[in-house]
Design an enzyme around this catalytic site. Structure first.
Site: not given
Ligand code: NAD
Length: 317
Positions: A92, A152, A155, A179
């Site tokens: 990450r 986590d 999980r 995380h």
């Molecule tokens: P994704 O690619 O499906 O979605 C990302 C979205 O963000 C897209 O729709 C994109 O158009 C939008 N986006 C990009 N730039 C933007 C901006 N400047 N303004 C507004 N929207 C914008 O990705 P995802 O699978 O939904 O994952 C999203 C995030 O969540 C990632 O950073 C991922 O690593 C994170 N995530 C975190 C956890 C956690 O436990 N914290 C778990 C899963 C995913």
């Protein structure tokens, strides 16, 4: 917070954002949900699709695609926006560079709306992004929270629950710290039905087999990648965790979740953002819970904090 007029804005309507929105909607947690994405067509379509599902749900929630001006009166802004994750990457922290620009434009736009609520950050690397959002927004620390190790911890609880054929909600075990790879389990406070997990592992050797604490931690760290590497994202677990945190804010629940918060002296850690058990109420991160750790656990938590702090200069320049 007014339950009748409560509003959640979600920035980033990809897998995680859309699933979180739908989880909030199906649970009827607020009066209004606004979806914001740089891809306006996607936000529009998701909002329309979800709005039509309301017909079958318990609460007549208004779901719209919006813009940053709509954050002005939001109680919570959840940020799940990100650049596409490189498929071959299982780290990450490698997402930091693209995330900085995206987060800067989002937080500046949200704050320009006059937003005066609580940020809930999910975008990775979530601990560093939470630090950055606090810095950019200038909001008080208790109003900038990251989803952190809530997922986590779930999980780990699910793994233990399934090993002993128990409802995972009977497991009380916190994964804390980053995380990510340096996260750790506070085993010295982990219990199942009031019994120390360490004793449960030993006393149920027939079911525990060769599953050690080390194996459980490693499986917890790898769990997200196990999913990501097969389907290209994770969404249900993180959406449920984010929804639970949002619910504790919206319903003033005072529930304890291990979320990313700013530590200022707690656990001997200063000015670092990482996950520790925290009481969440309508004001946000109301109070950090300092659980008693062994010297070894404390050292591991402090090491995780130092690892994250090393990235701050990149965000301070
Ligand atoms: P994704 O690619 O499906 O979605 C990302 C979205 O963000 C897209 O729709 C994109 O158009 C939008 N986006 C990009 N730039 C933007 C901006 N400047 N303004 C507004 N929207 C914008 O990705 P995802 O699978 O939904 O994952 C999203 C995030 O969540 C990632 O950073 C991922 O690593 C994170 N995530 C975190 C956890 C956690 O436990 N914290 C778990 C899963 C995913």
């Amino acid at each position: 917070m007014d339950f009748k007029h409560s509003k959640v804005a979600i920035v980033g309507v990809g897998n995680v954002g859309a699933t979180t929105a739908y989880s909030i909607i199906t649970q009827g947690l607020c009066a209004e949900v606004v979806l914001i994405d740089v891809n306006k067509e996607k936000a529009y379509a998701e909002a329309m699709d979800m709005q039509q599902s309301i017909h079958f749900l318990n609460r007549n929630i208004k779901v719209t695609a919006g813009d940053y001006a709509d954050c002005k009166d939001a109680d919570i802004v959840i940020i799940t926006a990100s650049a596409p994750m490189p498929k071959e990457s299982n780290d990450r922290l490698k997402m930091l560079a693209p995330s900085i620009n995206i987060m800067t434009s989002i937080v500046n736009s949200v704050m320009a709306s006059g937003f005066d609520g609580i940020f809930l950050i999910v975008s990775n690397p979530v601990d560093i992004m939470t630090y950055y959002v606090r810095k950019l927004s200038g909001l008080p620390a208790h109003r900038v929270i990251g989803s952190g190790t809530t997922v986590d911890s779930a999980r780990l609880s699910c793994a233990l629950g399934s090993m002993y054929d128990l409802d995972s909600k009977s497991v009380q075990a916190f994964v804390i710290g980053e995380h990510g790879d340096s996260e750790m389990v506070a085993w010295s406070s982990a219990t199942i039905g009031g019994k120390m997990v360490e004793d449960v592992l030993v006393d149920n050797a027939d079911r525990t087999k060769d599953v050690t604490k080390e194996v459980l931690l490693s499986k917890t760290i790898q769990a997200g990648w196990e999913i990501f590497n097969r389907k290209g994202n994770t969404c249900y677990g993180i959406a449920a965790a984010t929804t639970a945190i949002a619910k504790s804010i919206l319903f003033n629940e005072n529930r304890i979740y291990p979320v990313t918060v700013e530590l200022n002296g707690e656990y001997g850690i200063d000015h670092a953002f990482l996950s520790v058990p925290t009481i969440i109420d309508a004001t946000g991160a109301k109070e950090i819970v300092e659980i008693k750790l062994t010297a070894e656990e404390l050292a591991a938590l402090q090491k995780s904090a130092a690892l994250l702090q090393a990235f701050y200069p990149q965000l301070d320049s």
